[in-house]
Motif scaffolding. Structure first.
Motif, mmCIF file in Angstrom:
data_model
loop_
_atom_site.group_PDB
_atom_site.id
_atom_site.type_symbol
_atom_site.label_atom_id
_atom_site.label_comp_id
_atom_site.label_asym_id
_atom_site.label_seq_id
_atom_site.Cartn_x
_atom_site.Cartn_y
_atom_site.Cartn_z
ATOM 1 N N ASN A 136 9.200 -4.743 1.886
ATOM 2 C CA ASN A 136 7.951 -4.464 2.607
ATOM 3 C C ASN A 136 7.452 -3.028 2.488
ATOM 4 O OD1 ASN A 136 7.821 -7.112 3.474
ATOM 5 N ND2 ASN A 136 8.800 -6.704 5.445
ATOM 6 N N TYR A 137 8.310 -2.126 1.982
ATOM 7 C CA TYR A 137 7.905 -0.722 1.882
ATOM 8 C C TYR A 137 8.192 -0.193 0.482
ATOM 9 C CZ TYR A 137 7.626 -1.282 6.880
ATOM 10 O OH TYR A 137 7.289 -1.753 8.130
ATOM 11 N N GLN A 167 2.239 -1.368 4.904
ATOM 12 C CA GLN A 167 3.211 -2.384 4.506
ATOM 13 C C GLN A 167 2.717 -3.075 3.241
ATOM 14 O OE1 GLN A 167 4.788 -6.270 6.725
ATOM 15 N NE2 GLN A 167 5.562 -4.382 7.653
ATOM 16 N N ARG A 168 3.624 -3.303 2.346
ATOM 17 C CA ARG A 168 3.277 -3.941 1.074
ATOM 18 C C ARG A 168 2.902 -5.400 1.289
ATOM 19 N NH1 ARG A 168 7.496 -2.095 -3.498
ATOM 20 N NH2 ARG A 168 6.289 -3.683 -4.549
ATOM 21 N N LYS A 169 2.058 -5.897 0.397
ATOM 22 C CA LYS A 169 1.750 -7.322 0.416
ATOM 23 C C LYS A 169 2.951 -8.106 -0.091
ATOM 24 C CE LYS A 169 -3.234 -6.856 -0.358
ATOM 25 N NZ LYS A 169 -4.354 -7.165 -1.279
ATOM 26 N N ASN A 170 3.203 -9.265 0.511
ATOM 27 C CA ASN A 170 4.275 -10.145 0.045
ATOM 28 C C ASN A 170 3.871 -10.749 -1.287
ATOM 29 O OD1 ASN A 170 5.899 -12.519 -0.426
ATOM 30 N ND2 ASN A 170 6.567 -12.371 1.697
ATOM 31 N N ARG A 171 4.677 -10.478 -2.307
ATOM 32 C CA ARG A 171 4.346 -10.944 -3.653
ATOM 33 C C ARG A 171 5.306 -12.021 -4.145
ATOM 34 N NH1 ARG A 171 2.327 -5.547 -6.966
ATOM 35 N NH2 ARG A 171 0.886 -4.789 -5.380
ATOM 36 N N LYS A 203 3.645 -11.417 -12.258
ATOM 37 C CA LYS A 203 3.362 -10.702 -11.010
ATOM 38 C C LYS A 203 4.582 -10.651 -10.093
ATOM 39 C CE LYS A 203 -1.633 -11.506 -10.722
ATOM 40 N NZ LYS A 203 -2.734 -12.117 -9.922
ATOM 41 N N GLY A 207 6.108 -7.277 -8.580
ATOM 42 C CA GLY A 207 6.210 -7.130 -7.127
ATOM 43 C C GLY A 207 7.518 -6.532 -6.662
#
Length: 290
Positions: A136-137, A167-171, A203, A207
Motif C-alpha cells: 500500500n505504500y 496510499q497506492r492503488k491496489n494493482r 501491469k 504494481g
C-alpha cells in the motif's frame, strides 16, 4: 528426473560449487550474482566453465528491494528454455541441499504435479500491520540500502506517506493477496503458467515496483489465485531455525544442528555462512545418503 536450481547470490562462490557438486548432470543451475558484489568476472567465468551452469549479473539488489523478484523471474525464464526440466527449486547462495539426489528424485516423482510453497492470506498475524502495508505504500529499497547509513530514511518516507494519507492503488486486479517465505519448489507447468501470466498481465508485475519484499507476495498471490491452487502444499521444504544465533536471524547453522537436519523432511536448509557452518557442511558431505 531433470530439475533446475535458481540461486540468488552475492558471495561465497566456493559454496555455490559445493551445491553444484552435490548433483549430477540431470540438474542445471541458473545463478544471479548481485551486480554490486565483489565477485570478479574471472570467478564468474570459472563457474560458467561447467556446462550445467548459467550465470547472470543483470541486477543490483538491495535487501527487500523489488530487483530481487526481477532476478528470480529472469532465472526462471532462463530455466524454462530447457523443455526437459520438470521441477524448479528457488534457493539462495546461503542454502544447501540436505538430502541425497536419490531422495530428491523419489520425493518429486511421488509428488508429481504438487507445488511446495509457504503461504498465508493477507492481512496476516504473521506480518507487521497484517502485511498489506508492503503493497500500500512506496518503499525505496532499490534506491536506498536498508543496511546502510541512510537506511532509516525508507521508513521515514513511508510514515510521511501515512501522515499525508497517501496510499497506492491496489494493482492485484481483484486477486486475494497471499504472503509467505521467498523460497519454493514448483513444477514446470506452474512456472510456465507464471511466465505466461506475467506476459499477459504486465501491469501486475509493475504494481510490485517499490514494494517491500515483493518476492514474498508475488508468487503466493499468483499461484493461489490460479488453477494450480489445489495442487499447493503449504510447505516450502526448507529447514530454517527462526532464532538469532551466530550473529544472524534466521540462525546461521552449525554442527549442533546436524541431528535435527538429518531428521528433517526438508530438501534444503539455510542459513550457511563461513567459517561457522563449515564443520556442519563437512558432516553433511560425509553422509550424503540421508
Amino acid at each position: 528426473m531433470k530439475q533446475a536450481l535458481l540461486i540468488t547470490a552475492y558471495k561465497n562462490l566456493d559454496h555455490l560449487k559445493r551445491i553444484i557438486d552435490h548433483f549430477d548432470t540431470n540438474y542445471s543451475f541458473y545463478i544471479h550474482i548481485d551486480k554490486k558484489s565483489r565477485v570478479t568476472e574471472n570467478e564468474i567465468n570459472a563457474l560458467r566453465m561447467n556446462d550445467r551452469v548459467f550465470v547472470s549479473r543483470a541486477y543490483q539488489t538491495n535487501w527487500a528491494g523489488t530487483n530481487h523478484l526481477k532476478c528470480i523471474l529472469l532465472l526462471m525464464k532462463m530455466a524454462l528454455r530447457d523443455k526437459g526440466i520438470e521441477y524448479i527449486h528457488l534457493i539462495s547462495g546461503h542454502d544447501f541441499p540436505i538430502k541425497s539426489q536419490a531422495i530428491f528424485n523419489t520425493f518429486l516423482r511421488n509428488n508429481k504435479g504438487k507445488q511446495f510453497i509457504e503461504f498465508f492470506k493477507l492481512p496476516s498475524k504473521y506480518w507487521e500491520n497484517g502485511g498489506l502495508d508492503r503493497l500500500n505504500y512506496y518503499y525505496l529499497y532499490d534506491y536506498i540500502d536498508a543496511k546502510g547509513k541512510f537506511g532509516y530514511l525508507i521508513h521515514k518516507i513511508v510514515n510521511f506517506q501515512k501522515r499525508l494519507g497517501i496510499q497506492r492503488k491496489n494493482r492485484l486486479g481483484g486477486m486475494q493477496a497471499y504472503g509467505g517465505s521467498t523460497w519454493w519448489t514448483l513444477s514446470r507447468d506452474c512456472c510456465d503458467f507464471i511466465a505466461d501470466y506475467i506476459a499477459k498481465n504486465p501491469k501486475i508485475l509493475r504494481g510490485f515496483n517499490y514494494t517491500f519484499c515483493a518476492e514474498e507476495i508475488f508468487f503466493q498471490t499468483v499461484i493461489l489465485n490460479s488453477p494450480f491452487m489445489d495442487s499447493v502444499v503449504n510447505d516450502n521444504l526448507r529447514f530454517i531455525v527462526w532464532e538469532r544465533r551466530n550473529g544472524n536471524m534466521p540462525a546461521v547453522l552449525d554442527e549442533s544442528d546436524y541431528d535435527t537436519i538429518k531428521e528433517s523432511k526438508s530438501l534444503f536448509a539455510r542459513r550457511f555462512d563461513y567459517p561457522v557452518s563449515k564443520p556442519l557442511l563437512e558432516m553433511l558431505k560425509t553422509n550424503k545418503s540421508g
